[in-house]
Write an enzyme that holds these catalytic residues in place. Structure first.
Site, mmCIF file in Angstrom:
data_model
loop_
_atom_site.group_PDB
_atom_site.id
_atom_site.type_symbol
_atom_site.label_atom_id
_atom_site.label_comp_id
_atom_site.label_asym_id
_atom_site.label_seq_id
_atom_site.Cartn_x
_atom_site.Cartn_y
_atom_site.Cartn_z
ATOM 1 N N GLY A 63 58.154 -42.542 38.864
ATOM 2 C CA GLY A 63 57.062 -43.482 38.650
ATOM 3 C C GLY A 63 56.958 -43.894 37.190
ATOM 4 O O GLY A 63 57.948 -44.257 36.552
ATOM 5 N N ASP B 266 47.303 -39.307 47.109
ATOM 6 C CA ASP B 266 47.404 -40.693 46.661
ATOM 7 C C ASP B 266 47.172 -40.664 45.171
ATOM 8 O O ASP B 266 46.168 -40.115 44.702
ATOM 9 C CB ASP B 266 46.385 -41.603 47.355
ATOM 10 N N SER C 106 54.385 -36.981 53.024
ATOM 11 C CA SER C 106 55.209 -37.688 52.048
ATOM 12 C C SER C 106 56.675 -37.459 52.360
ATOM 13 O O SER C 106 57.042 -36.431 52.952
ATOM 14 C CB SER C 106 54.897 -37.189 50.632
ATOM 15 N N ARG D 78 48.560 -34.270 39.409
ATOM 16 C CA ARG D 78 48.808 -33.707 40.730
ATOM 17 C C ARG D 78 48.780 -32.183 40.681
ATOM 18 O O ARG D 78 48.273 -31.534 41.593
ATOM 19 C CB ARG D 78 50.141 -34.205 41.291
#
Length: 202
Positions: free
Chosen positions: A159, A73, A8, A187
């Site tokens: 996000g 993801d 990432s 996460r």
């Protein structure tokens, strides 16, 4: 010191993994991102599931660098939208990574949906690939249930965080401190499940 590649360029994701490792007392691992290795061809995210996309990204990173690689993801699933945006979360508006436009579209789509039907969950699949020939791999999944607020609130996170209210809370994810979010987020939960495998890398 063992190098661990995180597939990432998102600095907030890198910082999140470092915090999880610190909280687990896991030392001897140097977390690096894609900007710190030579560029390589990255496969498009064409998987039907978060797990498929995470594993493909982790394999790409390991194959290109030879470093144990973690890939995530993640996205948002909304019950009233049949589980979407799902794996399309980052490009829901048609452009990749436009958080403001993605969030605005989501709120518009849910405009007439009553509060009792705004259930949602953040989902994160994390994959770790390592070992000779990439023959060792672990894929884990973390979920964070909640609902979609009617308007964005808070300046933290990224996000869809400003419109996601976790179950049992009144704050949006963007109103949580990084440490509070790590303890309960999708996460954070997924990365915590990876800790046993990460210990084996040292």
């Amino acid at each position: 010191m063992t190098a661990l590649l995180v597939a990432s360029r998102n600095r907030k994701k890198l910082a999140e993994l470092r915090r999880v490792l610190d909280a687990a007392g896991l030392t001897g691992i140097d977390v690096i991102g894609l900007d710190e290795v030579a560029p390589f061809q990255e496969s498009p995210e064409t998987g039907a599931t978060f797990e498929q996309n995470a594993l493909a990204k982790a394999r790409d990173g390991f194959t290109a660098t030879g470093l144990a690689t973690v890939a995530d993801d993640s996205g948002l699933t909304v019950a009233a939208l049949g589980g979407m945006p799902g794996v399309l979360s980052a490009r829901w508006c048609g452009r990749h990574g436009d958080d403001a436009a993605n969030t605005a579209l989501l709120l518009a789509q849910l405009h007439d949906v009553p509060d009792t039907r705004r259930d949602a969950a953040f989902v994160s699949a994390c994959a770790l690939v390592w070992g000779p020939g990439a023959d060792q791999q672990t894929v884990v999944r973390g979920e964070w249930p909640g609902r979609i607020a009617r308007a964005a609130r808070g300046d933290g996170g990224f996000g869809y965080d400003p419109v996601f209210v976790a179950a049992g809370d009144t704050r949006t994810a963007a109103e949580l401190t990084p440490e509070d979010k790590d303890a309960v987020s999708h996460r954070g939960r997924a990365l915590a499940l990876l800790v046993p495998a990460l210990r084996a890398l040292r």
